[in-house]
Design a protein around this motif. Structure first.
Motif, mmCIF file in Angstrom:
data_model
loop_
_atom_site.group_PDB
_atom_site.id
_atom_site.type_symbol
_atom_site.label_atom_id
_atom_site.label_comp_id
_atom_site.label_asym_id
_atom_site.label_seq_id
_atom_site.Cartn_x
_atom_site.Cartn_y
_atom_site.Cartn_z
ATOM 1 N N THR A 10 0.832 -1.203 0.000
ATOM 2 C CA THR A 10 0.000 0.000 0.000
ATOM 3 C C THR A 10 0.864 1.250 0.000
ATOM 4 O OG1 THR A 10 -1.769 -1.145 1.188
ATOM 5 C CG2 THR A 10 -1.798 1.264 1.249
ATOM 6 N N ARG A 11 1.902 1.261 0.819
ATOM 7 C CA ARG A 11 2.818 2.398 0.850
ATOM 8 C C ARG A 11 3.431 2.625 -0.534
ATOM 9 N NH1 ARG A 11 5.278 4.619 5.144
ATOM 10 N NH2 ARG A 11 4.943 2.791 6.465
ATOM 11 N N PHE A 12 3.826 1.540 -1.179
ATOM 12 C CA PHE A 12 4.417 1.631 -2.515
ATOM 13 C C PHE A 12 3.411 2.169 -3.539
ATOM 14 C CE2 PHE A 12 5.083 -0.804 -6.569
ATOM 15 C CZ PHE A 12 6.157 -0.048 -7.041
ATOM 16 N N ALA A 48 10.820 -2.367 -11.149
ATOM 17 C CA ALA A 48 11.628 -3.379 -10.465
ATOM 18 C C ALA A 48 11.050 -3.670 -9.083
ATOM 19 C CB ALA A 48 13.072 -2.903 -10.351
ATOM 20 N N THR A 49 10.625 -2.626 -8.384
ATOM 21 C CA THR A 49 10.015 -2.817 -7.065
ATOM 22 C C THR A 49 8.714 -3.600 -7.173
ATOM 23 O OG1 THR A 49 10.988 -0.732 -6.314
ATOM 24 C CG2 THR A 49 9.189 -1.640 -4.987
ATOM 25 N N LEU A 50 7.922 -3.277 -8.187
ATOM 26 C CA LEU A 50 6.676 -4.018 -8.402
ATOM 27 C C LEU A 50 6.965 -5.493 -8.641
ATOM 28 C CD1 LEU A 50 3.594 -3.932 -8.770
ATOM 29 C CD2 LEU A 50 3.980 -3.468 -11.200
ATOM 30 N N GLY A 51 7.964 -5.785 -9.474
ATOM 31 C CA GLY A 51 8.337 -7.175 -9.718
ATOM 32 C C GLY A 51 8.749 -7.897 -8.450
ATOM 33 N N ALA A 52 9.442 -7.167 -7.565
ATOM 34 C CA ALA A 52 9.861 -7.770 -6.298
ATOM 35 C C ALA A 52 8.659 -8.119 -5.429
ATOM 36 C CB ALA A 52 10.800 -6.814 -5.558
ATOM 37 N N PHE A 53 7.618 -7.276 -5.455
ATOM 38 C CA PHE A 53 6.398 -7.585 -4.693
ATOM 39 C C PHE A 53 5.713 -8.829 -5.267
ATOM 40 C CE2 PHE A 53 6.433 -3.160 -3.004
ATOM 41 C CZ PHE A 53 6.237 -3.468 -1.665
ATOM 42 N N TYR A 54 5.613 -8.913 -6.595
ATOM 43 C CA TYR A 54 5.014 -10.104 -7.204
ATOM 44 C C TYR A 54 5.814 -11.354 -6.823
ATOM 45 C CZ TYR A 54 1.427 -8.065 -10.257
ATOM 46 O OH TYR A 54 0.287 -7.455 -10.748
ATOM 47 N N ALA A 85 5.275 -9.713 -16.405
ATOM 48 C CA ALA A 85 5.898 -11.036 -16.558
ATOM 49 C C ALA A 85 7.417 -10.931 -16.538
ATOM 50 C CB ALA A 85 5.420 -11.689 -17.854
ATOM 51 N N VAL A 86 7.955 -9.940 -17.248
ATOM 52 C CA VAL A 86 9.408 -9.790 -17.348
ATOM 53 C C VAL A 86 10.010 -9.424 -15.991
ATOM 54 C CG1 VAL A 86 11.278 -8.491 -18.416
ATOM 55 C CG2 VAL A 86 9.312 -9.178 -19.794
ATOM 56 N N THR A 87 9.451 -8.402 -15.335
ATOM 57 C CA THR A 87 10.041 -7.954 -14.070
ATOM 58 C C THR A 87 9.869 -8.999 -12.967
ATOM 59 O OG1 THR A 87 10.244 -6.055 -12.589
ATOM 60 C CG2 THR A 87 8.005 -6.706 -13.168
ATOM 61 N N THR A 88 8.785 -9.761 -13.009
ATOM 62 C CA THR A 88 8.593 -10.809 -12.006
ATOM 63 C C THR A 88 9.592 -11.938 -12.199
ATOM 64 O OG1 THR A 88 6.238 -10.276 -11.833
ATOM 65 C CG2 THR A 88 6.928 -12.421 -10.998
ATOM 66 N N ALA A 89 9.830 -12.336 -13.456
ATOM 67 C CA ALA A 89 10.815 -13.385 -13.732
ATOM 68 C C ALA A 89 12.209 -12.957 -13.279
ATOM 69 C CB ALA A 89 10.812 -13.724 -15.219
ATOM 70 N N ILE A 90 12.550 -11.689 -13.512
ATOM 71 C CA ILE A 90 13.851 -11.175 -13.067
ATOM 72 C C ILE A 90 13.941 -11.221 -11.542
ATOM 73 C CG2 ILE A 90 15.289 -9.099 -12.914
ATOM 74 C CD1 ILE A 90 14.225 -8.346 -15.725
ATOM 75 N N ALA A 91 12.886 -10.768 -10.858
ATOM 76 C CA ALA A 91 12.895 -10.741 -9.397
ATOM 77 C C ALA A 91 12.952 -12.143 -8.794
ATOM 78 C CB ALA A 91 11.669 -9.991 -8.874
ATOM 79 N N MET A 92 12.295 -13.108 -9.410
ATOM 80 C CA MET A 92 12.359 -14.483 -8.917
ATOM 81 C C MET A 92 13.801 -14.991 -8.969
ATOM 82 S SD MET A 92 9.394 -15.518 -7.822
ATOM 83 C CE MET A 92 9.677 -17.291 -7.693
ATOM 84 N N GLN A 93 14.515 -14.641 -10.029
ATOM 85 C CA GLN A 93 15.905 -15.066 -10.167
ATOM 86 C C GLN A 93 16.810 -14.348 -9.166
ATOM 87 O OE1 GLN A 93 17.219 -17.418 -12.624
ATOM 88 N NE2 GLN A 93 18.795 -17.325 -11.035
ATOM 89 N N LEU A 94 16.703 -13.020 -9.105
ATOM 90 C CA LEU A 94 17.596 -12.235 -8.267
ATOM 91 C C LEU A 94 17.341 -12.444 -6.775
ATOM 92 C CD1 LEU A 94 17.705 -8.806 -10.161
ATOM 93 C CD2 LEU A 94 19.422 -10.629 -10.177
ATOM 94 N N ASN A 95 16.072 -12.524 -6.392
ATOM 95 C CA ASN A 95 15.727 -12.549 -4.966
ATOM 96 C C ASN A 95 15.613 -13.951 -4.378
ATOM 97 O OD1 ASN A 95 15.606 -9.809 -5.318
ATOM 98 N ND2 ASN A 95 13.387 -9.657 -5.189
ATOM 99 N N TYR A 96 15.306 -14.949 -5.233
ATOM 100 C CA TYR A 96 15.057 -16.286 -4.699
ATOM 101 C C TYR A 96 15.848 -17.383 -5.422
ATOM 102 C CZ TYR A 96 11.317 -13.633 -2.577
ATOM 103 O OH TYR A 96 10.622 -12.670 -1.888
ATOM 104 N N GLY A 97 16.627 -17.005 -6.420
ATOM 105 C CA GLY A 97 17.410 -17.994 -7.150
ATOM 106 C C GLY A 97 16.568 -18.959 -7.948
#
Length: 232
Positions: A10-12, A48-54, A85-97
């Motif tokens: 919500t803050r975001f 990028a932040t949105l992708g991290a939330f997803y 789709a693109v930013t979520t796939a990137i965040a899954m890789q960067l944040n969770y491997g």
């Protein structure tokens, strides 16, 4: 102080200007006192932040066993779903491997070059496909996308992740669009936050533009009246 996912999201939304209050005419024709504009995520930091939330929501639901560990590709329907789709796939890789493909559709089939209707990771029989979208109002996009995917390959659609569940009933029934899609297709529809969580969080966030909270009594009352009429 620990903040929950919906509180942080919500803050975001507010900081990005994606969540607005006033009077807005929706595609359904309803007059809503609030509006969520996915077009506000218009620079690298915000998307990028949105992708991290997803990705955080997806990983949480994997841990809770509502989504499978194996997600072969993340599908975003054109056009708004493409960057999701693109930013979520990137965040899954960067944040969770976790390595996931991304796929999106063209509005019209391409008959030259690489051709076809889909772009990104090819769809194959047995692939686990996770859908992402912004806000569901009636579920129209899902009903258009599922046949397109099934026409390409015998994929397993394992779920749909939204940014916000507006928690509104459809025109034809007393259940929400989210509930209707879950019942029709048999996969979970999950949201980073629902509208009630957003308003609860907004009542606790100080308004940076002035005194008081982001969601004051007048805004909260308008939202409650709207949900009393249209909420499911």
């Amino acid at each position: 102080m620990f903040e929950t996912l919906d509180h942080r999201f919500t803050r975001f939304l507010l900081e990005s200007g994606a969540l607005k209050f006033g009077e807005f005419t929706l595609k359904s024709g309803r007059k809503s006192p609030y509006f969520i504009n996915a077009g506000a995520f218009d620079d690298g930091r915000r998307i990028a932040t949105l992708g991290a939330f997803y990705a955080e929501k997806i990983q949480t639901e994997i841990d809770n066993e509502r989504l499978p560990v194996r997600i072969d590709t993340i599908f975003g329907p054109a056009y708004k779903g493409i960057p999701l789709a693109v930013t979520t796939a990137i965040a899954m890789q960067l944040n969770y491997g976790v390595t996931c493909g991304y796929t999106f559709d063209r509005k019209e089939r391409k008959d030259h070059g690489d051709g076809g209707l889909m772009v990104g990771k090819p769809l194959e029989d047995g692939a686990n496909v996770l859908l992402v979208d912004d806000v569901m109002t009636a579920g129209t996009a899902v009903r258009e996308v599922v046949p397109k995917l099934k026409a390409q390959a015998d994929v397993n659609i394992v779920g749909l992740v939204l940014s916000v569940d507006r928690m509104e009933k459809t025109k034809d029934a007393d259940v929400s669009a989210v509930q209707a899609v879950q019942e029709e297709f048999g996969f979970p529809v999950l949201a980073i936050a629902n509208v009630r969580q957003i308003f609860d969080a907004g009542r606790q966030l100080a308004d940076p533009a002035g005194d008081g909270m982001v969601v004051d009594d007048a805004i909260a009352r308008a939202a409650e009246e709207y949900l009393d009429q249209y909420g499911a």
